[in-house]
Design a protein around this motif. Structure first.
Motif, short mmCIF file in Angstrom:
data_model
loop_
_atom_site.label_atom_id
_atom_site.label_comp_id
_atom_site.label_asym_id
_atom_site.label_seq_id
_atom_site.Cartn_x
_atom_site.Cartn_y
_atom_site.Cartn_z
N ARG B 278 0.84 -1.19 0.00
CA ARG B 278 0.00 0.00 0.00
C ARG B 278 0.87 1.25 0.00
NH1 ARG B 278 -4.90 0.06 3.37
NH2 ARG B 278 -3.68 1.35 4.74
N VAL B 279 0.38 2.25 -0.69
CA VAL B 279 1.05 3.54 -0.65
C VAL B 279 0.56 4.22 0.62
CG1 VAL B 279 1.42 5.72 -1.81
CG2 VAL B 279 1.07 3.66 -3.15
N VAL B 280 1.47 4.53 1.52
CA VAL B 280 1.03 5.11 2.78
C VAL B 280 1.38 6.59 2.90
CG1 VAL B 280 0.98 2.96 4.07
CG2 VAL B 280 3.11 4.24 3.92
N GLY B 305 4.47 -2.70 3.20
CA GLY B 305 4.12 -4.08 2.86
C GLY B 305 5.36 -4.92 2.72
N PRO B 306 5.18 -6.19 2.33
CA PRO B 306 6.36 -7.05 2.15
C PRO B 306 7.26 -6.45 1.08
CG PRO B 306 4.39 -8.05 1.19
CD PRO B 306 3.94 -6.88 1.98
N ARG B 307 8.54 -6.55 1.30
CA ARG B 307 9.45 -5.90 0.35
C ARG B 307 9.58 -6.78 -0.89
NH1 ARG B 307 14.65 -3.05 2.56
NH2 ARG B 307 13.01 -1.79 3.47
N GLU B 308 8.88 -6.40 -1.93
CA GLU B 308 9.01 -7.13 -3.18
C GLU B 308 8.84 -6.18 -4.35
OE1 GLU B 308 4.93 -9.18 -4.08
OE2 GLU B 308 5.61 -9.81 -2.11
N ALA B 309 9.24 -6.65 -5.52
CA ALA B 309 9.22 -5.79 -6.69
C ALA B 309 7.79 -5.46 -7.08
CB ALA B 309 9.92 -6.49 -7.84
N ALA B 310 7.57 -4.22 -7.46
CA ALA B 310 6.25 -3.82 -7.92
C ALA B 310 6.42 -2.67 -8.90
CB ALA B 310 5.36 -3.39 -6.76
N GLY B 339 11.87 -1.93 -3.11
CA GLY B 339 12.12 -0.75 -2.33
C GLY B 339 10.86 -0.27 -1.66
N ASP B 340 10.99 0.63 -0.68
CA ASP B 340 9.77 1.15 -0.12
C ASP B 340 9.66 2.66 -0.22
OD1 ASP B 340 11.70 1.46 1.77
OD2 ASP B 340 10.85 -0.04 3.14
N VAL B 341 10.63 3.28 -0.84
CA VAL B 341 10.48 4.70 -1.13
C VAL B 341 10.71 4.90 -2.62
CG1 VAL B 341 11.31 7.02 -0.69
CG2 VAL B 341 11.25 5.36 1.17
N GLU B 370 -2.11 -4.02 -6.71
CA GLU B 370 -2.00 -4.11 -5.26
C GLU B 370 -2.75 -2.97 -4.59
OE1 GLU B 370 -0.93 -6.27 -3.32
OE2 GLU B 370 0.56 -7.50 -4.34
N ASP B 371 -2.60 -1.80 -5.14
CA ASP B 371 -3.17 -0.63 -4.50
C ASP B 371 -3.42 0.43 -5.57
OD1 ASP B 371 -4.12 0.84 -2.39
OD2 ASP B 371 -2.16 1.73 -1.91
N HIS B 372 -4.59 1.02 -5.51
CA HIS B 372 -4.89 2.10 -6.43
C HIS B 372 -5.62 3.17 -5.64
CE1 HIS B 372 -7.33 3.71 -10.07
NE2 HIS B 372 -6.33 4.49 -9.76
N VAL B 373 -5.02 4.33 -5.51
CA VAL B 373 -5.64 5.40 -4.75
C VAL B 373 -5.86 6.58 -5.68
CG1 VAL B 373 -5.52 6.81 -2.67
CG2 VAL B 373 -4.23 4.68 -2.80
N GLU B 374 -7.12 6.96 -5.76
CA GLU B 374 -7.42 8.14 -6.55
C GLU B 374 -7.21 9.36 -5.69
OE1 GLU B 374 -11.07 7.98 -9.11
OE2 GLU B 374 -11.41 6.41 -7.64
N THR B 375 -6.73 10.39 -6.28
CA THR B 375 -6.45 11.62 -5.57
C THR B 375 -5.72 11.33 -4.27
OG1 THR B 375 -8.53 12.37 -6.43
CG2 THR B 375 -7.43 13.86 -4.96
#
Lengths: 292, 410
Positions: B278-280, B305-310, B339-341, B370-375
Motif C-alpha cells: 500500500r502507498v502510505v 508491505g512485504p518488500r518485493e518488486a512492484a 524498495g519502499d520509497v 496491489e493498490d490504487h488510490v485516486e487523488t
C-alpha cells in the motif's frame, strides 16, 4: 457551450417512435418469490439454447472422433459389463440378452449422472455470468442439462440399433419412453439445481458428488435387475428415482416385466425432488453474486 | 409521472465482511453452527450479523430517472457506484428498499462477458449477444454491422483464443455497442482499451444518448461525463450527496476528492486493489521553494508491505479528471526493483499553474493491482518561470506548457 445547446435540442425530439410493450421490473427484496418463473424463463429461452450449444460445441472441439465418443463410451462399457456380469458372474437379465439389458440401464444412468455432475458445477464455472449479467440463474443449470441431451439421444439411437442387431423389435409400449425420459429429466433437474445452489456456498459438494454418484450406481438396477432386491426393501430402494426409471425404460424398450409399485414410488420421488430442488434454488438464488 | 423509467426508493445493500471477500464458508463451519443452534435453541432472526462485521455499501439511496435522461454516477472508488448499477441490473439483490424499472434494461459492466475462448468470433457474437439480451434474429440482422465495427472480419471463423487482446476487446465492445435496450447502464467500460478505441466508445455512447434512450454511466473521466450527461448524482460512503447538473456536481466531486486527500493516506479506505502493498504516504515538493511551473519538483511515495518488486505508477490528472501525464517505473525498466520509497525527480515541471490531482497505483509482479488510490494528493502548481518566461493558467486551453520559441515574420 454549443454542445449543451444541441443536447437540449435533441431532447425535444426524444422518443417519437411508439414504445413497444413495456416490461416493468420491480426490484424488491421482500417480494414473494415463485418456485419457478416460467414466463421469464421462456423469455430467456435463447440464452438456454446458446449456453447449451456452447457446452456442446466445446465438448467435442479438437477431438478426432467428435460425437462418436457419445457412442463409443456406452458401447465399450456395455461390452465390458456383458463379459463380467453377463458371462462370468451370470447375473439374471429377466430373459433379455444381457448386452441389451445393461445398455438399457447405462443410457439413462449416463445421462442422469452426467447431467447431475455438470449441473452441480455449472454456477461456479459460470460465475463470470452470475456476477456480471442478469438472467434467471436457473438458466445456467438448465442449459447444463440441455447440453447432455444430445449424448442421451445418441445413446438411445445406439440402444435401438443394438435391439435391431439382436433381431428384436421394440414393443408397442416404447411409446411411453418419452414420458419416462421426462421423469428422469425432472429428477436430474431437481437434484442438479439444488446441488448447484449448495455448491456456490459449500464447494465441498463438488468433491462429494462424483463419488456419491458412483455409489448410487450400485443402488440402481443398471448391471442387475431390480427384482434381485428383496420385496421388503423395495419401497425404500425405489426412493432412488433412477430405480423406477431404469426399470420403466427396460419395460418400455425390452418388454421385461416391471414392478409398478417401484416405478410409481420412483416417479413420486422424482417429482418431490424437482419441487424441493427448485425451492432450494429459488431460496438461495439471491445470495449467489455475494457468495460466488 | 409517466415518463419516470427508474424509480429507486431507499435502496440499501449490506455485505457481510469476510463473506463478500474471499473466505468461503465451509461445510464444517455450517454443520458446527447448525449444531450450536440446535443446542442453544436461539431463534434465527435472519440478521445474524447486525453487528460490526457488516458493511453498508449503500444506505437509503433514492433517485428517479426520466426517459431520455443521460445520468452520470459520480463518486470515488468504493463509494457505491457499481453497487447501484448492479442492483438496477438485477445482478445483486438489495438488502432493503425498492426499485421499479420501466423498459428493457441492458447493463455493460464489463465487455466480453461470457466469451468462450474455444468458440470462433462469429459463435461468440451469437453467444454474447444472447447473454446481453439480444434475440437471435436481431443478432443476425446486426451481424455485418458488428463485424465491421470490430474490424475482425478476416478472423471471424477463428477461435477467439487466437485473437490478440486488442481484437478480443474490439469484438467484445462491438457486440456490447449493438445492444439496444431502452435503458443502458455503463460502468467504467470507457476506461478500457487504447485511445482510438476509447474515442470510438465515447462516440458510441454519445450516439446512444442522442437517440433519446436513457443512459446511466459511472466513470472517472469527468470530461466525458460532462460532455455526455446533463444530470449527475454524486455518491460517497453509500449515500447520495448531491443530485443536479453535471458541471456543478463535478466541481462538488473534486472538492470531495480533495477532502479525501486531506485524510492520512495510510488510513484511507477509498482505495482498491489486493492491498498487500500500500502507498502510505505521498509528498510533492521543491527543495528551493514552492512547487511552481518550470521549477524542479520531487514526487516521493512511501510504500508499506512485504518488500518485493512492484510497478509504481503516478498519474497527474487535471481539474476535469483527465490524465495529463504519468510516471511509470515500467517505462524505466525499474518495475523489478525492490524498495519502499519511490522518488520521481522532475527537472522542470511543465504544468501550467492550477490544481491537479495525483493518482497512484502499485502493480505486483503477477499483474495484480496491489493498490490504487485516486487523488492520493492534491497538487497546487504556482505560477513560475519556464525557460525564463512566466507561465500562466489558461483554463480550457490545456494544462501543459513546454519550452518553446515563437517566430513572427512578415
Amino acid at each position: 457551450m454549443g454542445r449543451q445547446g444541441s443536447r437540449d435540442a435533441i431532447k425535444v425530439s426524444v422518443r417519437t417512435d411508439p414504445l413497444p410493450v413495456i416490461v416493468e421490473t420491480v426490484i424488491d427484496p421482500s417480494r414473494k418469490r415463485r418456485l419457478i418463473d416460467l414466463p421469464e424463463l421462456w423469455r430467456y429461452r435463447e440464452v438456454v439454447f446458446f449456453l447449451a450449444w456452447r457446452d456442446f460445441k466445446v465438448k467435442y472441439r479438437q477431438t478426432y472422433l467428435g460425437v462418436l465418443w457419445a457412442m463409443l463410451q456406452p458401447l465399450v462399457a456395455m461390452s465390458v459389463l456383458s463379459v463380467f456380469f453377463g458371462r462370468l458372474v451370470g447375473i439374471s437379465s429377466n430373459g433379455a440378452p444381457y448386452p441389451l439389458f445393461v445398455l438399457c440401464g447405462l443410457v439413462p444412468w449416463n445421462f442422469f449422472s452426467r447431467a447431475v455432475g455438470s449441473m452441480t458445477g455449472s454456477l461456479v464455472s459460470n460465475q463470470e455470468l452470475v456476477k456480471r449479467v442478469y438472467f434467471p440463474r436457473l438458466i445456467i443449470p438448465i442449459s447444463a442439462i440441455a447440453a447432455c441431451l444430445t449424448d442421451m439421444i445418441v445413446g438411445f439411437a445406439l440402444l435401438f440399433a443394438a435391439l435391431l442387431a439382436f433381431g428384436s423389435w421394440p414393443a408397442p409400449q416404447v411409446l411411453f419412453l418419452p414420458l419416462f425420459v421426462l421423469v428422469m429429466a425432472a429428477s436430474a433437474t431437481g437434484l442438479g439445481v439444488a446441488l448447484s445452489a449448495i455448491n456456490v456456498r459449500f464447494r465441498d459438494v463438488g468433491y462429494l458428488v462424483p463419488f456419491s454418484l458412483q455409489i448410487v450406481l450400485f443402488m440402481t438396477p443398471v448391471v442387475y435387475p431390480g427384482n434381485l432386491v428383496p420385496h421388503f426393501w423395495r419401497p425404500l430402494y425405489s426412493l432412488n428415482p433412477m430405480v423406477g426409471i431404469v426399470e420403466a425404460v427396460r419395460w418400455s424398450v425390452l418388454g421385461t416385466p416391471a414392478d409398478w409399485v417401484m416405478i410409481s414410488i420412483s416417479i413420486l420421488s422424482s417429482l418431490a425432488l424437482l419441487v424441493a430442488g427448485l425451492a432450494i434454488f429459488s431460496k438461495s438464488e439471491r445470495a449467489f453474486p455475494d457468495l460466488i | 409521472m409517466t415518463d419516470t423509467v427508474i424509480q429507486a426508493t431507499n435502496l440499501s445493500k449490506a455485505y457481510r465482511l469476510g463473506v463478500a471477500n474471499n473466505s468461503f464458508p465451509t461445510l464444517r463451519d455450517a454443520l458446527a453452527s447448525g449444531a450450536r443452534r440446535i443446542l442453544h435453541r436461539k431463534p434465527d432472526l435472519g440478521r445474524r450479523n447486525s453487528g460490526d462485521d457488516q458493511f453498508w455499501a449503500l444506505r437509503d439511496v433514492s433517485f428517479e430517472v426520466r426517459a431520455g435522461e443521460v445520468l452520470a454516477v459520480i463518486g470515488p472508488n468504493g463509494a457505491g457506484k457499481s453497487t447501484i448499477l448492479k442492483i438496477l441490473a438485477q445482478i445483486v439483490e438489495p438488502t432493503s428498499g425498492r426499485a421499479t424499472i420501466r423498459g428493457r434494461l441492458g447493463a455493460l459492466l464489463e465487455v466480453g462477458t461470457g466469451f468462450h475462448a474455444e468458440l470462433t468470433g462469429r459463435e461468440n457474437i451469437y453467444l454474447n449477444g444472447a447473454i446481453l439480451g439480444m434475440r437471435r434474429a436481431e443478432i443476425r440482422s446486426k451481424l455485418d454491422e458488428i463485424v465491421e465495427f470490430s474490424g475482425v472480419e478476416p478472423f471471424l471463423d477463428t477461435p477467439v483464443k487466437r485473437y490478440s487482446s486488442g481484437m478480443y476487446l474490439r469484438l467484445a465492445f462491438a457486440i456490447a455497442a449493438h445492444v439496444d435496450p431502452d435503458i443502458l447502464v455503463i460502468d467504467e467500460i470507457l476506461a478500457v482499451g487504447d485511445a482510438a478505441f476509447q474515442k470510438k466508445c465515447i462516440a458510441k455512447a454519445e450516439s446512444v444518448a442522442e437517440t433519446g434512450r436513457t443512459v446511466l454511466i459511472a466513470s472517472h473521466q469527468m470530461s466525458v461525463l460532462q460532455r455526455l450527461c446533463n444530470r449527475a448524482i454524486l455518491i460517497d460512503g453509500g449515500t447520495i450527496l448531491a443530485d443536479g447538473p453535471t458541471s456543478d456536481l463535478v466541481r462538488n466531486y473534486l472538492q470531495t476528492l480533495e477532502a479525501h486527500a486531506s485524510t492520512d493516506l495510510s488510513t484511507r479506505t477509498t482505495r482498491t486493489g489486493r492491498g498487500r502493498l500500500r502507498v502510505v504516504g505521498i509528498e510533492v515538493f521543491n527543495k528551493k521553494g514552492p512547487v511552481a511551473s518550470g521549477q524542479p519538483a520531487v514526487f516521493r511515495l512511501q510504500v508499506d508491505g512485504p518488500r518485493e518488486a512492484a510497478q509504481c505508477l503516478v498519474t497527474i490528472i487535471d481539474d476535469l479528471g483527465d490524465p495529463v501525464t504519468s510516471f511509470d517505473t515500467l517505462e524505466h525498466s525499474l518495475h523489478d526493483r525492490q524498495g519502499d520509497v519511490y522518488t520521481v525527480d522532475v527537472e522542470s515541471l511543465m504544468l501550467r499553474p492550477g490544481r491537479y490531482r495525483i493518482d497512484v497505483a502499485l502493480v505486483a509482479d503477477d499483474r495484480v493491482v496491489e493498490d490504487h488510490v485516486e487523488t492520493a494528493a492534491v497538487l497546487d502548481v504556482m505560477p513560475g518561470l519556464l525557460d525564463d518566461r512566466p507561465v500562466t493558467a489558461q483554463p480550457g486551453f490545456g494544462s501543459v506548457s513546454f519550452p518553446h520559441r515563437w517566430v513572427v515574420r512578415r
